[in-house]
Design a protein around this motif. Structure first.
Motif, PDB file in Angstrom:
ATOM      1  N   THR A   1       0.825  -1.205   0.000  1.00 30.59           N
ATOM      2  CA  THR A   1       0.000   0.000   0.000  1.00 30.59           C
ATOM      3  C   THR A   1       0.866   1.264   0.000  1.00 30.59           C
ATOM      4  O   THR A   1       0.573   2.227  -0.710  1.00 30.59           O
ATOM      5  N   ILE A   2       1.940   1.246   0.770  1.00 31.80           N
ATOM      6  CA  ILE A   2       2.857   2.385   0.799  1.00 31.80           C
ATOM      7  C   ILE A   2       3.513   2.574  -0.569  1.00 31.80           C
ATOM      8  O   ILE A   2       3.614   3.695  -1.072  1.00 31.80           O
ATOM      9  N   GLY A   3       3.959   1.473  -1.180  1.00 30.59           N
ATOM     10  CA  GLY A   3       4.554   1.560  -2.514  1.00 30.59           C
ATOM     11  C   GLY A   3       3.585   2.147  -3.526  1.00 30.59           C
ATOM     12  O   GLY A   3       3.958   2.990  -4.350  1.00 30.59           O
ATOM     13  N   TRP A   4       2.329   1.717  -3.455  1.00 35.47           N
ATOM     14  CA  TRP A   4       1.307   2.231  -4.360  1.00 35.47           C
ATOM     15  C   TRP A   4       1.078   3.725  -4.120  1.00 35.47           C
ATOM     16  O   TRP A   4       1.027   4.521  -5.068  1.00 35.47           O
ATOM     17  N   SER A   5       0.965   4.111  -2.859  1.00 36.03           N
ATOM     18  CA  SER A   5       0.716   5.520  -2.527  1.00 36.03           C
ATOM     19  C   SER A   5       1.888   6.405  -2.917  1.00 36.03           C
ATOM     20  O   SER A   5       1.695   7.504  -3.442  1.00 36.03           O
ATOM     21  N   LYS A   6       3.104   5.931  -2.659  1.00 27.98           N
ATOM     22  CA  LYS A   6       4.294   6.727  -2.981  1.00 27.98           C
ATOM     23  C   LYS A   6       4.462   6.889  -4.488  1.00 27.98           C
ATOM     24  O   LYS A   6       4.933   7.922  -4.954  1.00 27.98           O
ATOM     25  N   HIS A   7       4.084   5.856  -5.260  1.00 27.32           N
ATOM     26  CA  HIS A   7       4.258   5.969  -6.713  1.00 27.32           C
ATOM     27  C   HIS A   7       3.343   7.051  -7.281  1.00 27.32           C
ATOM     28  O   HIS A   7       3.689   7.716  -8.244  1.00 27.32           O
ATOM     29  N   LYS A   8       2.183   7.249  -6.652  1.00 26.39           N
ATOM     30  CA  LYS A   8       1.253   8.268  -7.148  1.00 26.39           C
ATOM     31  C   LYS A   8       1.801   9.683  -6.944  1.00 26.39           C
ATOM     32  O   LYS A   8       1.473  10.581  -7.705  1.00 26.39           O
ATOM     33  N   LYS A   9       2.637   9.863  -5.924  1.00 22.29           N
ATOM     34  CA  LYS A   9       3.193  11.184  -5.629  1.00 22.29           C
ATOM     35  C   LYS A   9       4.466  11.468  -6.422  1.00 22.29           C
ATOM     36  O   LYS A   9       4.902  12.614  -6.487  1.00 22.29           O
ATOM     37  N   ALA A  10       5.051  10.424  -6.992  1.00 22.76           N
ATOM     38  CA  ALA A  10       6.294  10.596  -7.756  1.00 22.76           C
ATOM     39  C   ALA A  10       5.988  11.251  -9.105  1.00 22.76           C
ATOM     40  O   ALA A  10       4.938  11.016  -9.698  1.00 22.76           O
ATOM     41  N   ASP A  11       6.932  12.059  -9.558  1.00 18.28           N
ATOM     42  CA  ASP A  11       6.734  12.795 -10.804  1.00 18.28           C
ATOM     43  C   ASP A  11       7.253  12.068 -12.034  1.00 18.28           C
ATOM     44  O   ASP A  11       6.627  12.095 -13.087  1.00 18.28           O
ATOM     45  N   ASP A  12       8.406  11.423 -11.919  1.00 17.48           N
ATOM     46  CA  ASP A  12       8.987  10.793 -13.098  1.00 17.48           C
ATOM     47  C   ASP A  12       8.832   9.271 -13.050  1.00 17.48           C
ATOM     48  O   ASP A  12       8.578   8.681 -12.003  1.00 17.48           O
ATOM     49  N   ALA A  13       8.988   8.654 -14.203  1.00 16.15           N
ATOM     50  CA  ALA A  13       8.788   7.215 -14.339  1.00 16.15           C
ATOM     51  C   ALA A  13       9.774   6.418 -13.500  1.00 16.15           C
ATOM     52  O   ALA A  13       9.407   5.406 -12.897  1.00 16.15           O
ATOM     53  N   THR A  14      11.010   6.881 -13.417  1.00 14.50           N
ATOM     54  CA  THR A  14      12.026   6.166 -12.647  1.00 14.50           C
ATOM     55  C   THR A  14      11.607   6.053 -11.184  1.00 14.50           C
ATOM     56  O   THR A  14      11.694   4.980 -10.582  1.00 14.50           O
ATOM     57  N   ALA A  15      11.140   7.147 -10.616  1.00  7.71           N
ATOM     58  CA  ALA A  15      10.710   7.133  -9.214  1.00  7.71           C
ATOM     59  C   ALA A  15       9.483   6.237  -9.027  1.00  7.71           C
ATOM     60  O   ALA A  15       9.382   5.513  -8.037  1.00  7.71           O
ATOM     61  N   LYS A  16       8.565   6.276  -9.973  1.00  8.10           N
ATOM     62  CA  LYS A  16       7.372   5.429  -9.887  1.00  8.10           C
ATOM     63  C   LYS A  16       7.761   3.948  -9.900  1.00  8.10           C
ATOM     64  O   LYS A  16       7.273   3.168  -9.092  1.00  8.10           O
ATOM     65  N   PHE A  17       8.616   3.590 -10.850  1.00 11.31           N
ATOM     66  CA  PHE A  17       9.054   2.194 -10.936  1.00 11.31           C
ATOM     67  C   PHE A  17       9.800   1.761  -9.678  1.00 11.31           C
ATOM     68  O   PHE A  17       9.632   0.642  -9.199  1.00 11.31           O
ATOM     69  N   LYS A  18      10.633   2.651  -9.127  1.00 13.52           N
ATOM     70  CA  LYS A  18      11.385   2.317  -7.913  1.00 13.52           C
ATOM     71  C   LYS A  18      10.451   2.061  -6.739  1.00 13.52           C
ATOM     72  O   LYS A  18      10.614   1.089  -6.003  1.00 13.52           O
ATOM     73  N   LYS A  19       9.484   2.951  -6.542  1.00 16.63           N
ATOM     74  CA  LYS A  19       8.567   2.820  -5.406  1.00 16.63           C
ATOM     75  C   LYS A  19       7.806   1.501  -5.481  1.00 16.63           C
ATOM     76  O   LYS A  19       7.719   0.774  -4.496  1.00 16.63           O
ATOM     77  N   ILE A  20       7.260   1.209  -6.637  1.00 12.55           N
ATOM     78  CA  ILE A  20       6.495  -0.026  -6.785  1.00 12.55           C
ATOM     79  C   ILE A  20       7.417  -1.237  -6.749  1.00 12.55           C
ATOM     80  O   ILE A  20       7.158  -2.198  -6.024  1.00 12.55           O
ATOM     81  N   GLY A  21       8.482  -1.198  -7.491  1.00 10.90           N
ATOM     82  CA  GLY A  21       9.374  -2.353  -7.585  1.00 10.90           C
ATOM     83  C   GLY A  21       9.953  -2.781  -6.252  1.00 10.90           C
ATOM     84  O   GLY A  21       9.850  -3.948  -5.866  1.00 10.90           O
ATOM     85  N   TYR A  22      10.527  -1.848  -5.524  1.00 10.43           N
ATOM     86  CA  TYR A  22      11.176  -2.204  -4.262  1.00 10.43           C
ATOM     87  C   TYR A  22      10.173  -2.604  -3.188  1.00 10.43           C
ATOM     88  O   TYR A  22      10.368  -3.602  -2.486  1.00 10.43           O
ATOM     89  N   MET A  23       9.103  -1.847  -3.045  1.00 10.29           N
ATOM     90  CA  MET A  23       8.134  -2.160  -1.994  1.00 10.29           C
ATOM     91  C   MET A  23       7.403  -3.475  -2.281  1.00 10.29           C
ATOM     92  O   MET A  23       7.193  -4.281  -1.372  1.00 10.29           O
ATOM     93  N   TYR A  24       7.035  -3.699  -3.527  1.00  2.00           N
ATOM     94  CA  TYR A  24       6.346  -4.940  -3.869  1.00  2.00           C
ATOM     95  C   TYR A  24       7.293  -6.137  -3.724  1.00  2.00           C
ATOM     96  O   TYR A  24       6.874  -7.204  -3.299  1.00  2.00           O
TER      97      TYR A  24
END
Length: 146
Positions: A105-128
Motif C-alpha cells: 500500500t505504501i509503494g502504491w501511494s508513494k508511486h502516485k506522488k512521484a513525478d517521473d517514471a524512474t521514481a514510480k518504478f522504484k517505489k512499486i518495484g522495491y516495496m512490492y
C-alpha cells in the motif's frame, strides 16, 4: 465453512504471489530500460494491490473461523508463543502478512506522488519485492501442500 475459506485463501494466494512477482519484475524492467510509466504499468500494480487486500480480508475471516482458535484461547498468549504451529498460524503469519500488505500500500501511494517514471518504478518495484519476500517467508508451507 472453515475448509471453504481455507481453500479460497490458499488458491487466492497463488494469484497474489504471481501478481506481485509480475508487478515487481515489470517495475524493475521499466527501471532498467528507462521507459515511461504507462497505464498498463499502473494496472498491473493496482491489480496486485487489490488482490493482496482481498487476500487480507479472506485471511482475517479465516483467522476467526479457524477451529484451532479455541485451542489458542485456552492456551493463552504464553501457550500460543510456546507452540510453534500455533505461533505461526495466529501470530507470525498474520503479523508479517499485514506488514507486507502495508508495504504494498505504501509503494502504491508513494508511486502516485512521484513525478517521473524512474521514481514510480522504484517505489512499486522495491516495496512490492520486499512484500513478496515477506509473504513467502511466512507461508505455512507444510499446511499449504498437505
Amino acid at each position: 465453512m472453515y475448509e471453504t475459506v481455507l481453500d479460497l485463501h490458499s488458491y487466492w494466494a497463488f494469484g497474489v504471489l504471481g501478481l506481485l512477482l509480475i508487478a515487481a519484475l515489470n517495475s524493475f524492467a521499466g527501471l532498467a530500460t528507462k521507459r515511461p510509466f504507462t497505464a498498463q504499468d499502473k494496472r498491473i500494480a493496482m491489480l496486485a494491490l487489490i488482490f493482496s487486500h482481498v487476500q487480507l480480508v479472506i485471511g482475517v475471516i479465516l483467522l476467526f473461523v479457524n477451529p484451532k482458535l479455541e485451542l489458542a484461547k485456552v492456551a493463552g498468549m504464553g501457550g500460543v508463543m510456546k507452540d510453534s504451529y500455533l505461533r505461526l498460524i495466529f501470530v507470525e503469519h498474520p503479523l508479517v502478512n499485514i506488514i507486507a500488505i502495508a508495504l504494498i500500500t505504501i509503494g502504491w501511494s508513494k508511486h502516485k506522488k512521484a513525478d517521473d517514471a524512474t521514481a514510480k518504478f522504484k517505489k512499486i518495484g522495491y516495496m512490492y519485492a520486499i512484500a513478496l519476500v515477506l509473504l513467502l517467508s511466512r507461508i505455512p508451507w507444510g499446511q499449504w501442500f498437505s
